[in-house]
Design an enzyme around this catalytic site. Structure first.
Site, PDB file in Angstrom:
ATOM      1  CG  HIS A   1       9.501 -12.692  43.941  1.00  0.00           C
ATOM      2  ND1 HIS A   1       9.012 -13.721  43.364  1.00  0.00           N
ATOM      3  CD2 HIS A   1       8.644 -12.189  44.814  1.00  0.00           C
ATOM      4  CE1 HIS A   1       7.832 -14.096  43.934  1.00  0.00           C
ATOM      5  NE2 HIS A   1       7.451 -13.114  44.475  1.00  0.00           N
TER       6      HIS A   1
ATOM      7  CB  SER B   1       5.086  -8.549  47.048  1.00  0.00           C
ATOM      8  OG  SER B   1       3.694  -8.416  47.338  1.00  0.00           O
TER       9      SER B   1
ATOM     10  CG  ASP C   1       3.903 -19.892  52.693  1.00  0.00           C
ATOM     11  OD1 ASP C   1       4.060 -18.637  52.919  1.00  0.00           O
ATOM     12  OD2 ASP C   1       4.370 -20.706  51.904  1.00  0.00           O
ATOM     13  CG  MET C   2      -1.135 -16.159  55.386  1.00  0.00           C
ATOM     14  SD  MET C   2      -2.765 -15.333  56.122  1.00  0.00           S
ATOM     15  CE  MET C   2      -2.324 -13.869  57.002  1.00  0.00           C
ATOM     16  CB  ALA C   3      -0.876 -13.806  49.825  1.00  0.00           C
TER      17      ALA C   3
ATOM     18  CE  LYS D   1     -11.001  -8.207  63.050  1.00  0.00           C
ATOM     19  NZ  LYS D   1     -11.874  -9.319  63.797  1.00  0.00           N
TER      20      LYS D   1
ATOM     21  N   GLY E   1      -0.347 -26.816  56.578  1.00  0.00           N
ATOM     22  CA  GLY E   1       0.842 -27.324  55.786  1.00  0.00           C
ATOM     23  C   GLY E   1       0.491 -28.803  55.593  1.00  0.00           C
TER      24      GLY E   1
HETATM   25  P1  NAI Z   1      -2.923 -20.511  50.452  1.00  0.00           P
HETATM   26  O1  NAI Z   1      -4.208 -19.624  50.411  1.00  0.00           O
HETATM   27  O2  NAI Z   1      -3.042 -21.686  49.560  1.00  0.00           O
HETATM   28  O3  NAI Z   1      -2.785 -21.138  52.019  1.00  0.00           O
HETATM   29  C1  NAI Z   1      -2.648 -20.384  53.234  1.00  0.00           C
HETATM   30  C2  NAI Z   1      -2.475 -21.050  54.161  1.00  0.00           C
HETATM   31  O4  NAI Z   1      -3.560 -21.491  54.845  1.00  0.00           O
HETATM   32  C3  NAI Z   1      -1.338 -22.132  54.135  1.00  0.00           C
HETATM   33  O5  NAI Z   1      -0.665 -22.340  55.051  1.00  0.00           O
HETATM   34  C4  NAI Z   1      -2.355 -23.474  54.124  1.00  0.00           C
HETATM   35  O6  NAI Z   1      -1.739 -24.525  54.637  1.00  0.00           O
HETATM   36  C5  NAI Z   1      -3.480 -22.980  55.006  1.00  0.00           C
HETATM   37  N1  NAI Z   1      -4.540 -23.615  54.699  1.00  0.00           N
HETATM   38  C6  NAI Z   1      -5.323 -23.274  53.437  1.00  0.00           C
HETATM   39  N2  NAI Z   1      -6.620 -24.085  53.488  1.00  0.00           N
HETATM   40  C7  NAI Z   1      -6.580 -24.828  54.526  1.00  0.00           C
HETATM   41  C8  NAI Z   1      -7.318 -25.836  55.041  1.00  0.00           C
HETATM   42  N3  NAI Z   1      -8.727 -25.932  54.537  1.00  0.00           N
HETATM   43  N4  NAI Z   1      -7.092 -26.249  56.475  1.00  0.00           N
HETATM   44  C9  NAI Z   1      -5.952 -25.913  56.921  1.00  0.00           C
HETATM   45  N5  NAI Z   1      -5.121 -24.965  56.601  1.00  0.00           N
HETATM   46  C10 NAI Z   1      -5.301 -24.454  55.359  1.00  0.00           C
HETATM   47  O7  NAI Z   1      -1.690 -19.549  50.333  1.00  0.00           O
HETATM   48  P2  NAI Z   1      -1.578 -18.233  49.570  1.00  0.00           P
HETATM   49  O8  NAI Z   1      -2.200 -17.060  50.593  1.00  0.00           O
HETATM   50  O9  NAI Z   1      -2.176 -18.240  48.379  1.00  0.00           O
HETATM   51  O10 NAI Z   1      -0.100 -17.840  49.256  1.00  0.00           O
HETATM   52  C11 NAI Z   1       0.587 -18.916  48.441  1.00  0.00           C
HETATM   53  C12 NAI Z   1       2.087 -18.678  48.442  1.00  0.00           C
HETATM   54  O11 NAI Z   1       2.465 -17.529  47.867  1.00  0.00           O
HETATM   55  C13 NAI Z   1       2.839 -18.791  50.062  1.00  0.00           C
HETATM   56  O12 NAI Z   1       3.866 -19.645  49.613  1.00  0.00           O
HETATM   57  C14 NAI Z   1       3.245 -17.421  49.754  1.00  0.00           C
HETATM   58  O13 NAI Z   1       4.720 -17.230  50.631  1.00  0.00           O
HETATM   59  C15 NAI Z   1       3.510 -16.927  48.579  1.00  0.00           C
HETATM   60  N6  NAI Z   1       3.473 -15.530  48.291  1.00  0.00           N
HETATM   61  C16 NAI Z   1       4.875 -14.872  48.126  1.00  0.00           C
HETATM   62  C17 NAI Z   1       4.807 -13.646  47.881  1.00  0.00           C
HETATM   63  C18 NAI Z   1       6.310 -12.720  47.688  1.00  0.00           C
HETATM   64  O14 NAI Z   1       6.349 -11.687  47.229  1.00  0.00           O
HETATM   65  N7  NAI Z   1       7.571 -13.382  47.916  1.00  0.00           N
HETATM   66  C19 NAI Z   1       3.759 -12.598  47.981  1.00  0.00           C
HETATM   67  C20 NAI Z   1       2.433 -13.257  48.209  1.00  0.00           C
HETATM   68  C21 NAI Z   1       2.528 -14.746  48.608  1.00  0.00           C
END
Ligand code: NAI
Length: 350
Positions: free
Chosen positions: A116, A140, A174-176, A224, A306
């Site tokens: 991971h 993942s 950065d999002m899932a 999508k 970010g």
């Molecule tokens: P999240 O839902 O907290 O945020 C997703 C994106 O939306 C971010 O870039 C954030 O800046 C933006 N965002 C959220 N609310 C906002 C707002 N009100 N205004 C502007 N921008 C906004 O992130 P999520 O989807 O929960 O992912 C969390 C972490 O999990 C990430 O770092 C991702 O890389 C990691 N991840 C890693 C996996 C792996 O297998 N390595 C698998 C899935 C996720």
């Protein structure tokens, strides 16, 4: 429990070393876990240490991996991970990719056969700090229903991009590709809280609010998001010759074997396009213009991607440090390497 950066990072580093990682690898891994926790990405911070420690201790992560950097063209490379700790492989591959992109204008680096790689915004931000734009994907394990399906096929397959600005800001999206990352459900579970009904489904495909009853996640925006999940799997899985789609190894199935995951980063030097300074200036202008947009009812402000993570970091330190779940802290200060809680659990184990 609130901890200062150094304290938190040292606790995680020590635990990973007690599981068997080298000091260098434990340090690099703890750095990214700290980066995640301090930005409020608690799903990918301290909550993961016990799982990694169990996998390392059981041999499912190679502690002295033979990493190999293979250039397959002027701007393409494969980083062989030997099932080493994903955080380290992805960091080293990104460093090499940055060097390549500075020379050739573009680097497309596939990292394969790793464990991971965590919050992938860390790697795209590394590029933005060097004045480069980047896109990153990683696989993942299967846990989301494809649009119209009732069984999981793709994972939470995250996408990140980052870009520098002319000032101290770095845009980091950065999002899932699922409505929520699995780690967010893990975090809710560890806090004893319910989840919103639109995050996941139970065994019958019906929405659930109890994090213990989750059977599959759902992709963002229906068909999508399903397409985006496929995009991630094509670029970080099928293209790299590692197990793909429903064949991606489970996080919890057998902690004594490697995960063989794929991860892809594409790094672009803006100087080869509009020009480095113009790009950064226009990115600053973009952020300013987004911030200046009148918020909709119920919103305080329009944020650039970010920005909220940076604000969360500042707030946590202003409030006395990074917030860590008490039980996780107790584990960190204990002599226990792990509690044998994850091996052979189903994909929605604790
Ligand atoms: P999240 O839902 O907290 O945020 C997703 C994106 O939306 C971010 O870039 C954030 O800046 C933006 N965002 C959220 N609310 C906002 C707002 N009100 N205004 C502007 N921008 C906004 O992130 P999520 O989807 O929960 O992912 C969390 C972490 O999990 C990430 O770092 C991702 O890389 C990691 N991840 C890693 C996996 C792996 O297998 N390595 C698998 C899935 C996720």
């Amino acid at each position: 429990m609130r901890l200062q950066r150094d304290e938190l990072k040292t606790l995680m580093k020590n635990k990973l070393m007690s599981a068997g990682l080298s000091e260098e690898h434990a340090d690099m891994t703890a750095e990214i876990l700290t980066w995640s926790d301090e930005r409020g990405y608690h799903s990918h911070g301290s909550v993961r240490v016990e799982y990694y420690s169990e996998r390392i201790a059981k041999g499912g992560i190679t502690v002295n991996p033979k990493f190999e950097w293979k250039e397959t063209g002027p701007c393409t490379a494969i980083f062989e991970g030997d099932n080493g700790i994903g955080y380290v492989a992805a960091t080293l591959a990104t460093r090499k990719g940055i060097e390549m992109a500075k020379k050739t204008g573009l680097a497309m680096v596939g990292v394969r056969n790793v464990s991971h790689t965590g919050a992938i915004g860390y790697y795209t931000e590394m590029c933005a700090k060097e004045g480069l734009a980047a896109i990153c994907f990683c696989q993942s394990d299967p846990m989301a229903v494809p649009y119209g399906g009732s069984e999981p096929y793709y994972g939470t397959n995250p996408i990140s991009f980052a870009a520098p600005t002319a000032d101290s800001r770095n845009v980091v999206f950065d999002m899932a590709t699922t409505v929520q990352a699995w780690g967010k459900i893990l975090d809710k579970k560890s806090r004893g809280e319910q989840i919103p009904a639109d995050w996941a489904v139970d065994e019958n495909g019906a929405p659930v609010t109890d994090p213990n009853k989750v059977n599959a996640l759902v992709p963002i925006s229906g068909a999508k998001g399903y397409g985006l999940e496929m995009l991630v799997d094509v670029f970080s899985g099928v293209l790299l010759g590692v197990p793909f789609g429903g064949h991606v190894s489970s996080m919890y199935h057998d902690l004594s074997v490697g995960r063989y995951l794929g991860h892809m980063i594409i790094i672009v030097d803006p100087d080869r396009f509009v020009g480095a300074e113009t790009f950064k200036k226009n990115m600053s202008q973009t952020c300013d213009e987004l911030n200046a947009i009148k918020p909709a009812p119920g919103f305080d402000k329009v944020y650039w991607p970010g920005e909220r993570a940076e604000l969360r970091k500042d707030k946590q330190y202003a409030d006395g440090g990074v917030e860590i779940v008490d039980d996780i802290y107790k584990y960190f200060i204990s002599d226990d390497v792990h509690y044998n809680r994850y091996d052979h659990k189903n994909r929605f184990a604790e």
